[in-house]
Design a protein around this motif. Structure first.
Motif, PDB file in Angstrom:
ATOM      1  N   GLY A  55      -0.203  -4.778  -2.014  1.00 46.14           N
ATOM      2  CA  GLY A  55       0.536  -3.732  -2.034  1.00 46.14           C
ATOM      3  C   GLY A  55       0.090  -2.291  -1.990  1.00 46.14           C
ATOM      4  O   GLY A  55       0.154  -1.524  -1.303  1.00 46.14           O
ATOM      5  N   LEU A  56      -1.145  -2.185  -2.771  1.00 50.22           N
ATOM      6  CA  LEU A  56      -1.978  -0.982  -3.070  1.00 50.22           C
ATOM      7  C   LEU A  56      -2.765  -0.983  -1.703  1.00 50.22           C
ATOM      8  O   LEU A  56      -2.893   0.324  -1.103  1.00 50.22           O
ATOM      9  N   GLN A  57      -3.188  -1.929  -1.202  1.00 46.71           N
ATOM     10  CA  GLN A  57      -4.178  -1.693   0.138  1.00 46.71           C
ATOM     11  C   GLN A  57      -3.460  -1.620   1.339  1.00 46.71           C
ATOM     12  O   GLN A  57      -3.913  -0.478   2.216  1.00 46.71           O
ATOM     13  N   HIS A  58      -2.080  -1.917   1.507  1.00 48.97           N
ATOM     14  CA  HIS A  58      -1.388  -1.860   2.986  1.00 48.97           C
ATOM     15  C   HIS A  58      -0.257  -1.172   2.797  1.00 48.97           C
ATOM     16  O   HIS A  58       0.344  -0.846   4.033  1.00 48.97           O
ATOM     17  N   TYR A  59       0.154  -0.682   1.769  1.00 46.67           N
ATOM     18  CA  TYR A  59       1.634  -0.011   1.878  1.00 46.67           C
ATOM     19  C   TYR A  59       1.655   1.158   0.944  1.00 46.67           C
ATOM     20  O   TYR A  59       0.768   1.671   0.170  1.00 46.67           O
ATOM     21  N   SER A  60       2.852   2.179   1.002  1.00 45.92           N
ATOM     22  CA  SER A  60       2.806   3.485   0.487  1.00 45.92           C
ATOM     23  C   SER A  60       2.947   3.464  -0.899  1.00 45.92           C
ATOM     24  O   SER A  60       2.571   4.103  -1.900  1.00 45.92           O
TER      25      SER A  60
END
Length: 281
Positions: free
Chosen positions: A265-270
């Motif tokens: 979630g932290l790597q790919h989404y806002s």
């Protein structure tokens, strides 16, 4: 001249297909005029239904879970229902049995009836939304999900009546595109998000076609959201990837319950909507 290479039926088919693709792309478009206002929420972590932990006696969507989120400087994701007598309460499920171990549906009960209920065997009651706003008082951002089980949009006006005087940061989201449409028409300054997931795979009361349109984000035609809130387990999916890559639409993902999910979630989404359990609490 190249058109003559195709037979008439094939040409009609290709033109129809092209038109449908254009219409679909137009239907899922987000609102882009509020992109700058959305930037402040980039990489915001929202505690799902508050920073709750049942073993510690902190129920979901409770005042203690919201205090814990504030203490840890997390944003708060919460759920709103409208009672039979017009009060906004913070609760997730449509029925009381899972959390309160008693029968009944939120929308069919009065506030006085709900005051008799307790959350997850604790002494805590179902909170009023007004009390939560007073508690938070702008210290952390709020991600407010509107629960709209039918076609009445009264909850939208009730919610906005409270939020219009609230000084803190907040976003609203819902699976119900017409609820977001209400904010689009009556409160365009409010940042709004379309909730979705692989709804056609779930056993729900809503018609399959409506679930399909929401899953594929076609209902963005009505809601024109500022962000998409999608179930991480159901990603990647074309409409979310398309909006994220082409229009740079902010994507919130839920519900992140493991270290691996949180990392993704932290790597790919806002924005990240998360829970922590046991030793990770």
């Amino acid at each position: 001249r190249w058109l003559l290479m195709f037979s008439k039926p094939l040409l009609i088919f290709m033109l129809t297909l092209f038109s449908l693709i254009l219409f679909y792309c137009f239907s899922i478009l987000p609102r882009r005029s509020m992109r700058r206002q959305m930037e402040k929420y980039h990489q915001t972590m929202f505690a799902h239904r508050g920073y709750h932990c049942a073993p510690k006696g902190i129920p979901e969507n409770s005042m203690s879970s919201f205090r814990a989120a504030i203490e840890h400087h997390y944003g708060i994701e919460l759920d709103l229902h409208l009672t039979r007598d017009g009060h906004l309460v913070v609760f997730h499920d449509h029925t009381l049995d899972r959390i309160c171990h008693c029968p009944g549906t939120i929308e069919l009960l009065s506030l006085e009836q709900l005051k008799k209920c307790r959350l997850s065997g604790t002494s805590e009651q179902i909170p009023l939304f007004q009390d939560v706003l007073t508690l938070v008082n702008g210290r952390v951002p709020l991600l407010i999900e509107l629960k709209i089980p039918g076609y009445s949009l009264k909850i939208c006006k009730k919610t906005y009546d409270l939020l219009r005087t609230y000084k803190g940061d907040y976003l609203v989201q819902s699976f119900h595109a017409l609820g977001l449409w209400w904010f689009r028409i009556h409160a365009p300054e409010v940042l709004r998000g379309q909730l979705s997931s692989r709804l056609t795979k779930e056993q729900l009361n809503e018609p399959w076609l409506l679930r399909f349109l929401t899953e594929k984000l076609v209902c963005n035609f009505f809601s024109r959201p500022d962000f998409i809130s999608y179930k991480l387990k159901d990603l990647p999916t074309f409409p979310v990837s398309f909006l994220s890559s082409v229009f740079h639409t902010p994507i919130a993902v839920w519900t992140l319950r493991t270290r691996e999910a949180l990392k993704t979630g932290l790597q790919h989404y806002s924005m990240q909507i998360f829970e922590k359990h046991g030793k990770n609490y």
